[in-house]
Scaffold this active site. Structure first.
Site, PDB file in Angstrom:
ATOM      1  N   LYS A 190       0.853  -1.198   0.000  1.00 53.48           N
ATOM      2  CA  LYS A 190       0.000   0.000   0.000  1.00 53.48           C
ATOM      3  C   LYS A 190       0.891   1.251   0.000  1.00 53.48           C
ATOM      4  O   LYS A 190       1.881   1.287  -0.693  1.00 53.48           O
ATOM      5  CB  LYS A 190      -0.995  -0.062   1.165  1.00 53.48           C
ATOM      6  N   ASP A 238      -5.310  -8.127   9.106  1.00 50.73           N
ATOM      7  CA  ASP A 238      -6.735  -7.734   9.104  1.00 50.73           C
ATOM      8  C   ASP A 238      -7.637  -8.820   8.516  1.00 50.73           C
ATOM      9  O   ASP A 238      -8.801  -8.965   8.926  1.00 50.73           O
ATOM     10  CB  ASP A 238      -6.964  -6.383   8.398  1.00 50.73           C
TER      11      ASP A 238
HETATM   12  C1  BGC Z   1      -1.386  -6.409   2.748  1.00 49.06           C
HETATM   13  C2  BGC Z   1      -2.173  -7.415   3.531  1.00 49.06           C
HETATM   14  C3  BGC Z   1      -3.492  -6.822   3.982  1.00 49.06           C
HETATM   15  C4  BGC Z   1      -4.235  -6.225   2.804  1.00 49.06           C
HETATM   16  C5  BGC Z   1      -5.543  -5.584   3.216  1.00 49.06           C
HETATM   17  C6  BGC Z   1      -2.230  -5.807   1.642  1.00 49.06           C
HETATM   18  O1  BGC Z   1      -1.527  -4.785   1.009  1.00 49.06           O
HETATM   19  O2  BGC Z   1      -0.226  -6.979   2.207  1.00 49.06           O
HETATM   20  O3  BGC Z   1      -1.436  -7.858   4.642  1.00 49.06           O
HETATM   21  O4  BGC Z   1      -4.257  -7.818   4.594  1.00 49.06           O
HETATM   22  O5  BGC Z   1      -3.428  -5.260   2.180  1.00 49.06           O
HETATM   23  O6  BGC Z   1      -5.369  -4.589   4.160  1.00 49.06           O
END
Ligand code: BGC
Length: 462
Positions: A169, A205
């Site tokens: 992200k 999450d």
């Molecule tokens: C992360 C995950 C997370 C998902 C939703 C992804 O970018 O790598 O660990 O569960 O985003 O938040």
């Protein structure tokens, strides 16, 4: 025959629609492609689970060490931290009964300078928010058990030890990849010296979502996030988890797996369905070559995907009479919430769509432009829903239970008007005959789920 002006307009309007529809074809996944996606997803999941293939697998399938689903009897007060969605939150959760809990929470901003700064800055900030929160709520001397929802890929070495595999992200803090984030949190709390906390568990999450749904629905076996990022967690047999480290309790035959399916495609498995828009998003992201599936699905990217298509068609003279606007041509300025809003208009009406286009400085849009913008948004969001459905159907078939509830959370699923229906329909089409499923909106998986994992952990003699 001589056409009058109106006939000419109609004819060229038909052609514009035709060209846009024609060029959007590449965004539509055929059933055969979905079948192939499911096959490849299962292959990658199995590669992630096996010791030998795990290092090169793109869907890592991390073991969470959560082996107990809630039994509805979890009670008590817990603290939770939630990092990795749109906001950072600190929560105080009081679990009372199966359907009765109280939750106080506060949202704290994480400025971009911290998201891209040093790990020490990030954890000092988290510790400061936590300290302020427990003081405000007068629980700083209770030493409450804490669940840390940390929504990034972690190689877990137990319930309270997680090594960051990579940032995703918008985060990219230095000095954290390869480190145990629980330790970094504890160090930051110790540097302050004004609060004492017992970290009972670190979790994803998607794991929180599964736990939160399983608390009220004992059939829940999969947790999915379609928010800023995307991910899924599911219940796997321990015998399939070659990387399970440490003591295996013979009475516990299952463990939750954090698939980290957002990285599906990092090895090229999705190249057969990717488009020029996907490649451009990836190229300009802070993590090129990584999280390829996530970039086709999640809220951080969906608006930008639609924008890129709209820009292309504007430049080709197919939208807005060929006249765009500064905002439209700027990266990141077409938010994913616009996609949800535009698709919320009743058929044939363009109220939300016009609001959005006005905000973008496209007041000169015709009704035909609105219809075409809507069509582009539908193609982008349906593709996302179908990609997620392929993953869920693959997991359901792999688990091979008669009936499964899938807990789902995240802003895209919550706010997009058709996501749920699109998913239900596609998953139904691809699950094995005889298996039934339902999709359930999760009630704050990251918060309540963290409390539940902490509560379940408190039951254990660690
Ligand atoms: C992360 C995950 C997370 C998902 C939703 C992804 O970018 O790598 O660990 O569960 O985003 O938040």
């Amino acid at each position: 025959m001589i056409e009058n002006l109106e006939q000419q307009n109609l004819r060229s309007r038909g052609q514009t629609d035709f060209w846009i529809r024609e060029q959007c074809q590449e965004l539509i996944l055929s059933d055969r492609q979905i079948e192939e996606l499911m096959r490849r997803m299962i292959l990658e999941i199995n590669r992630g689970l096996r010791k030998e293939t795990h290092p090169a697998a793109d869907v890592k399938c991390f073991i969470t060490y959560v082996q107990d689903l809630p039994n509805g009897k979890e009670k008590g007060k817990f603290l939770a931290l939630d990092l990795g969605g749109t906001n950072f939150r600190v929560l105080l959760i009081h679990l009372k009964d199966e359907n009765d809990f109280e939750m106080l929470s506060k949202i704290y901003a994480i400025p971009q300078s911290i998201m891209l700064g040093s790990g020490e800055q990030l954890f000092d900030h988290i510790a400061e928010c936590l300290a302020n929160f427990v003081k405000e709520h007068s629980v700083y001397d209770e030493r409450l058990p804490l669940g840390f929802t940390f929504s990034f890929p972690l190689t877990q070495l137990g319930l309270t030890k997680g090594i960051l595999a990579r940032w995703t992200k918008g985060f990219n803090c230095s000095g954290v990849v390869g480190e145990d984030v629980v330790q970094l949190l504890k160090d930051a709390i110790a540097r302050r010296g004004d609060v004492s906390i017992t970290v009972m568990a670190i979790l994803n999450d998607s794991t929180g979502t599964l736990m939160s749904c399983a608390h009220s629905n004992h059939n829940c076996r999969i947790g999915v996030i379609i928010g800023t990022g995307s991910n899924a967690c599911y219940v796997e047999k321990v015998e399939n988890c070659e990387l399970f480290d440490g003591y295996m309790d013979p009475t516990k035959q299952h463990v939750l797996i954090n698939t980290e399916w957002g990285a599906f495609g990092d090895n090229g498995a999705l190249d057969f369905v990717r488009t020029e828009y996907d490649r451009e998003i990836d190229h300009f992201s802070i993590n090129p070559g990584r999280q390829i599936q996530e970039k086709m699905i999640s809220g951080m990217y969906m608006g930008e995907l639609a924008r890129l298509a709209i820009v292309k068609f504007t430049k080709a003279g197919l939208l807005f009479g060929g006249v765009g606007s500064d905002i439209l041509f700027k990266r990141g300025q077409f938010f994913t919430k616009y996609v949800s809003e535009i698709e919320s208009d009743k058929p044939g009406t363009y109220n939300y769509c016009r609001d959005v286009l006005d905000e973008l400085g496209l007041e000169h849009a015709t009704d035909e432009d609105c219809a075409n913008v809507r069509y582009i948004c539908e193609c982008v969001s349906s593709r996302a829903a179908h990609l997620v459905s392929a993953g869920i159907a693959a997991l359901i078939n792999k688990m091979d239970e008669k009936s499964v509830t899938v807990g789902v959370d995240g802003s895209v699923y919550r706010f997009h008007p058709k996501f749920h229906d699109l998913m239900t329909q596609k998953i139904r089409q691809f699950v094995k005959p005889g298996i039934s499923f339902d999709l359930m909106l999760s009630e704050d998986g990251s918060g309540r789920g963290a409390a539940l994992v902490a509560a379940v952990a408190c039951r254990e003699p660690h």
